[in-house]
Structures are given as C-alpha cells and as structure tokens.
Design an enzyme around this catalytic site. Structure first.
Site, mmCIF file in Angstrom:
data_model
loop_
_atom_site.group_PDB
_atom_site.id
_atom_site.type_symbol
_atom_site.label_atom_id
_atom_site.label_comp_id
_atom_site.label_asym_id
_atom_site.label_seq_id
_atom_site.Cartn_x
_atom_site.Cartn_y
_atom_site.Cartn_z
ATOM 1 C CD GLU A 237 -15.418 -16.949 21.524
ATOM 2 O OE1 GLU A 237 -14.393 -16.265 21.720
ATOM 3 O OE2 GLU A 237 -16.338 -16.607 20.783
ATOM 4 C CB THR B 235 -6.617 -18.418 21.823
ATOM 5 O OG1 THR B 235 -7.126 -18.666 23.137
ATOM 6 C CG2 THR B 235 -6.305 -19.750 21.138
ATOM 7 C CB THR C 153 -9.933 -11.113 27.835
ATOM 8 O OG1 THR C 153 -10.966 -12.000 27.386
ATOM 9 C CG2 THR C 153 -9.866 -11.164 29.347
ATOM 10 C CG ASP D 137 -25.484 -14.705 17.546
ATOM 11 O OD1 ASP D 137 -25.378 -14.812 18.777
ATOM 12 O OD2 ASP D 137 -26.141 -13.821 16.984
ATOM 13 C CB THR E 183 -17.862 -17.997 32.278
ATOM 14 O OG1 THR E 183 -18.885 -17.082 32.671
ATOM 15 C CG2 THR E 183 -16.517 -17.300 32.276
HETATM 16 C C1 LIG Z 1 -6.643 -20.398 27.947
HETATM 17 C C2 LIG Z 1 -7.466 -19.186 27.721
HETATM 18 C C3 LIG Z 1 -7.643 -18.704 26.446
HETATM 19 C C4 LIG Z 1 -8.383 -17.557 26.217
HETATM 20 N N1 LIG Z 1 -8.491 -17.066 24.938
HETATM 21 C C5 LIG Z 1 -9.069 -15.848 24.752
HETATM 22 C C6 LIG Z 1 -9.048 -15.232 23.462
HETATM 23 O O1 LIG Z 1 -8.577 -15.789 22.471
HETATM 24 N N2 LIG Z 1 -9.555 -13.984 23.360
HETATM 25 C C7 LIG Z 1 -10.104 -13.307 24.419
HETATM 26 O O2 LIG Z 1 -10.526 -12.174 24.260
HETATM 27 N N3 LIG Z 1 -10.170 -13.876 25.656
HETATM 28 C C8 LIG Z 1 -9.665 -15.128 25.835
HETATM 29 N N4 LIG Z 1 -9.688 -15.703 27.086
HETATM 30 C C9 LIG Z 1 -10.310 -14.989 28.184
HETATM 31 C C10 LIG Z 1 -11.666 -15.543 28.557
HETATM 32 O O3 LIG Z 1 -12.600 -15.263 27.549
HETATM 33 C C11 LIG Z 1 -12.043 -14.926 29.922
HETATM 34 O O4 LIG Z 1 -11.221 -15.540 30.885
HETATM 35 C C12 LIG Z 1 -13.504 -15.123 30.251
HETATM 36 O O5 LIG Z 1 -14.293 -14.331 29.420
HETATM 37 C C13 LIG Z 1 -13.801 -14.740 31.708
HETATM 38 O O6 LIG Z 1 -13.321 -13.485 32.006
HETATM 39 P P1 LIG Z 1 -12.414 -13.266 33.303
HETATM 40 O O7 LIG Z 1 -11.332 -14.281 33.291
HETATM 41 O O8 LIG Z 1 -12.004 -11.831 33.368
HETATM 42 O O9 LIG Z 1 -13.344 -13.618 34.508
HETATM 43 P P2 LIG Z 1 -14.412 -12.667 35.235
HETATM 44 O O10 LIG Z 1 -15.268 -11.984 34.251
HETATM 45 O O11 LIG Z 1 -13.682 -11.815 36.219
HETATM 46 O O12 LIG Z 1 -15.276 -13.745 35.988
HETATM 47 C C14 LIG Z 1 -14.819 -14.469 37.122
HETATM 48 C C15 LIG Z 1 -15.931 -15.433 37.537
HETATM 49 O O13 LIG Z 1 -17.126 -14.700 37.862
HETATM 50 C C16 LIG Z 1 -18.219 -15.153 37.059
HETATM 51 N N5 LIG Z 1 -19.082 -14.023 36.717
HETATM 52 C C17 LIG Z 1 -18.718 -12.868 36.117
HETATM 53 N N6 LIG Z 1 -19.792 -12.070 35.934
HETATM 54 C C18 LIG Z 1 -20.867 -12.736 36.422
HETATM 55 C C19 LIG Z 1 -22.260 -12.449 36.522
HETATM 56 N N7 LIG Z 1 -22.770 -11.323 36.074
HETATM 57 N N8 LIG Z 1 -23.066 -13.380 37.095
HETATM 58 C C20 LIG Z 1 -22.566 -14.548 37.556
HETATM 59 N N9 LIG Z 1 -21.246 -14.868 37.490
HETATM 60 C C21 LIG Z 1 -20.412 -13.984 36.933
HETATM 61 C C22 LIG Z 1 -17.580 -15.761 35.826
HETATM 62 O O14 LIG Z 1 -18.432 -16.704 35.200
HETATM 63 C C23 LIG Z 1 -16.338 -16.394 36.411
HETATM 64 O O15 LIG Z 1 -16.643 -17.642 36.955
HETATM 65 C C24 LIG Z 1 -8.993 -16.883 27.310
HETATM 66 C C25 LIG Z 1 -8.848 -17.392 28.607
HETATM 67 C C26 LIG Z 1 -8.098 -18.514 28.827
HETATM 68 C C27 LIG Z 1 -7.952 -19.013 30.240
#
Ligand SMILES: Cc1cc2nc3c(=O)[nH]c(=O)nc-3n(C[C@H](O)[C@H](O)[C@H](O)COP(=O)(O)OP(=O)(O)OC[C@H]3O[C@@H](n4cnc5c(N)ncnc54)[C@H](O)[C@@H]3O)c2cc1C
Length: 401
Positions: free
Chosen positions: A378, A166, A134, A252, A380
C-alpha cells in the site's frame, strides 16, 4: 472536535476482536507460519462472525468495513473506518498474516467498499476480493501500469500480468488496475472486478516469503480476459484534469488499515517484551526520567512513545475518513509512521529479549519478520514520505518525484 479516546460504542467490538485474537489467532500463529500456503481452515467460523459485524453497517475488522459515508448529518461521527481500524489493531495483535487470510476481508474489498456504486456493492459486496496493482515493471509508480483494458462491445478485455497479489489464489475475485489507453497517462487507469473462473484469468504461482507466511501471495495472468463493462469501479470517463483521483481514493481508506495492522503487531511485541523485562527484574517507570532508568527500560519507553504517535495518527486518519474530511496527507503520515515504527519496535524487542527473541520459543522473531511488509505494501515508506512532502509543499507528482 476530534477526540481520540476509544469511543464507547467500539468497546464491545474491540473486546470481541481481542478475544478472537487470543483464542483463535494466537494458538495457530506458529502453525501457519510454518505451513506456508496451507489455508487456515480455523478462520472460516470467525469470518462468518465478521460478516455479521460488517453487514450491521458498523464496520468490524478487516477491509470490508471501510466506506466513506454519503450522508452528511453533521456532528462528530465515529463510523466504519474508525471501528474497522480498532478491530484490525486487536486482530493483528493476534496475527497479521491470519487477518490477511480472512475470507472476505481483502484489500480488494476495501476498494469495492470505497468506490463501488450501490449496484456494484450489491453484486460484489459478499465476495472475497484481492487487490492487483503491482506488475513486473511497475511497483511504487502505479501510473506506469501496462495491463490494458480495451472496450469491446459490452465488455472490457484485459491483458497483462500482476505480481505479489495478497490472497490472489484464495479470494473469489480480484480488483485489477488496468489502463484504458496508455497514451492518456494516469487518468486512464481504472479498476475492474474480475471474478475467479473468468476465462483468461489464471493464477500462475505462489511466492515464498520472509514474513506473513500464512497469507498467500500470487502471480496472476490475464490473457484476453473478458469482463462485463459494469465491472469497472467508478467512472469510465478519462478525465485528465482529475487524473488518478478515482483509483487513488481507495488508498485514503486502506492506508489507515495497513497502519492499524502495524499498530497491532507493534503492540504485541511491546506487551511480550514488557513481560520479559519484568521477569528479568527491570521495571519501566513512567514517573522517572529515562536517563535515571535501566538502559532497557529507557529503550522501551522510547519505543512506546513512537507507538503512541503512530496509534494517534492512525486513529486520526480513519476518523477523518468517517467525517468526510480529505485525509490523503494524514493517511500517508499514519502509514509512514506506523510502518517505520513496527519495524523498529519488533527488531528492538528481539534485541531486548536477547536469545529468546531470536528463537521460535517466542513469537518475537516472527513478528519481526511479519513487520517489514507493513512498511512496503500500500505504498512504501519512501513513497508515503514523498506524498507527505508533496502535500505539505503544494507540489504535484511532476514537480517532486
Ligand atoms: C508480501 C507482499 C504482498 C503484497 N501484496 C500486494 C497486493 O495485494 N497487491 C498489490 O498490488 N501489490 C502487492 N504487493 C506489492 C507492493 O505493493 C510493492 O512491492 C510495493 O508497492 C513496492 O513496489 P516494488 O516492489 O516494485 O518496488 P519499487 O517501486 O521498485 O521500489 C524499490 C525501492 O525504491 C524505493 N522508491 C521507489 N520510487 C521511489 C521514489 N520516487 N523516491 C524514493 N524512493 C523510491 C521504494 O520505496 C523501494 O524501497 C505486495 C508485496 C509483498 C512483498
């Protein structure tokens, strides 16, 4: 044929994991929820035990045990993925944030276990590895990664920022997703192992969070950070036909694991609530129709049905990985169902327990806070559903966004 009974050979592992969850995790669960960012040193001994289980090649609990078998002996295999899922469920029944804090069990370890070659596995297999995908402008759409990795002699030079990593501060290394060439799209995205202490690699800050507060979540910066070319996991070739396949293969194996975390937390909440209902004189009767039972018992039965469905999907997706069957669809189904279920189950359990569910006298309120992340990282809920829809309808990521 698939058989979703817990295999006999997993029973000892499940018992050990349950014991560790009961005797190590539960007693310190509240302490480290309150002491956000403090490292739970009680985990060191348990981590050594897990190392033993994982090096036995049988899988254990935590991400280090997952690997797709190379040999094809035929027959039904209950291998590392299934065992790791079963161990993870038990440990997360104890505390999911503490499992995420276990040395050498990071999601980066799963990436290494999934795609590293034997030489890399020997070099990196003993490290604790976080996973950094991310970025400030790239979350769900991981093809939009802007961190670059430019080849320079025998090295790659990394530049970019990663957020919400994380174990980003505590781990020995980070598996960083970066692009070799932004003009070539997703096919150019590769993962690199970057060890702590590499010049140009900096931990910028830690986040304060709603749940999994015992687990550290870091912002990382890479500023002309030079890593040996051999730290690239998988092939350096940019194959636009194969696209994202290399790095995506990790999911996967890791999605069933995150689903397993959700199953563990949901089971904890259900067990606690069943006890509270019994104390209140409400019996859950499996032989009577739900409409002839107390409303709380009827709700409980519905939650348990969802839990069972999530559990079986999770086991199936891990079993498929062990048996070298393509499982991207099932891994996403399991992650979607388990993520949704744990959020619903934990919140409903807070509701069923009344005021007790909302106070710090029980762990129910904590589990409700811990649950939400399992429906986010991993991939949403919405992204898993998108993947499932694409697979079922035979659409590409271009056709269905
Ligand atoms: C506590 C915590 C630990 C984490 N650990 C890691 C880690 O170890 N490594 C890492 O790389 N990341 C990590 N993350 C990041 C996490 O993987 C991302 O927050 C997640 O992938 C969502 O990305 P975003 O927050 O940018 O949301 P966005 O991608 O901006 O999405 C925002 C909302 O829009 C929805 N959305 C987005 N695109 C679409 C679509 N095409 N159709 C419908 N809905 C959509 C999403 O489902 C979400 O509800 C962590 C996050 C948290 C909060």
């Amino acid at each position: 044929m698939i058989n979703l009974e817990v295999p006999k050979k997993a029973k000892a592992l499940v018992n050990q994991a349950r014991q560790a969850a009961t005797e190590v995790f539960r007693p310190i669960s509240r302490k480290y929820d309150r002491a956000e960012h403090a490292y739970p040193s009680e985990l060191d001994m348990l981590a050594a035990l897990l190392d033993g289980l994982n090096t036995s090649g049988e899988g254990g609990a935590g991400a280090a045990g997952v690997r797709r078998g190379d040999d094809d002996k035929g027959g039904n295999r209950n291998g590392g993925n299934l065992l790791t899922v079963l161990g993870t469920i038990e440990l997360c029944w104890g505390d999911v944030a503490l499992l995420l804090s276990m040395p050498r069990q990071g999601l980066g370890n799963a990436a290494i276990a999934s795609v590293a070659n034997d030489e890399q596995l020997a070099r990196f297999g003993k490290l604790w590895a976080a996973m950094a995908i991310t970025e400030p402008d790239c979350g769900s759409d991981s093809a939009a990664i802007t961190t670059t990795a430019i080849k320079d002699g025998d090295d790659y030079v990394l530049n970019g920022e990663k957020i919400f990593v994380t174990s980003g501060e505590r781990a020995d290394a980070v598996v960083v997703w970066a692009t070799l060439d932004r003009t070539q799209g997703r096919a150019a995205i590769k993962s690199f192992v970057v060890e702590k202490g590499t010049p140009g690699f900096e931990v910028v800050r830690l986040e304060h969070k709603l749940g999994i507060r015992a687990s550290d979540t870091a912002v990382l910066r890479f500023d002309n950070c030079r890593v040996p070319a051999q730290n690239l996991l998988g092939t350096p070739d940019i194959d636009t036909k194969k696209g994202f396949a290399g790095v995506m293969q990790t999911f996967d194996n890791t999605r069933p694991l995150v689903a397993a975390m959700a199953i563990g937390v949901a089971r904890a909440a259900l067990e606690e609530t069943r006890g509270l209902l019994a104390e209140a004189g409400i019996e859950v009767d499996y032989d009577k129709p739900v409409n002839a039972q107390h409303a709380a018992a009827a709700t409980f039965l519905r939650l348990e049905a969802d839990y069972e469905a999530a559990y079986l999907l999770t086991l199936e997706s891990a079993w498929m990985a062990d048996n070298r069957k393509p499982n991207s669809l099932e891994a996403s189904m399991a992650k979607a169902k388990a993520g949704r279920t744990v959020v619903d189950v934990t919140l409903r359990c807070v509701e069923l327990a009344g005021t007790l569910g909302y106070t710090e006298d029980s762990l129910l309120e904590k589990w409700a806070r811990d649950a939400k992340i399992l429906d986010i990282f991993e991939g949403t809920q919405q992204i898993q559903q998108l993947i499932v829809a694409r697979k079922l309808l035979g659409k590409s990521s271009k056709d269905l966004k």
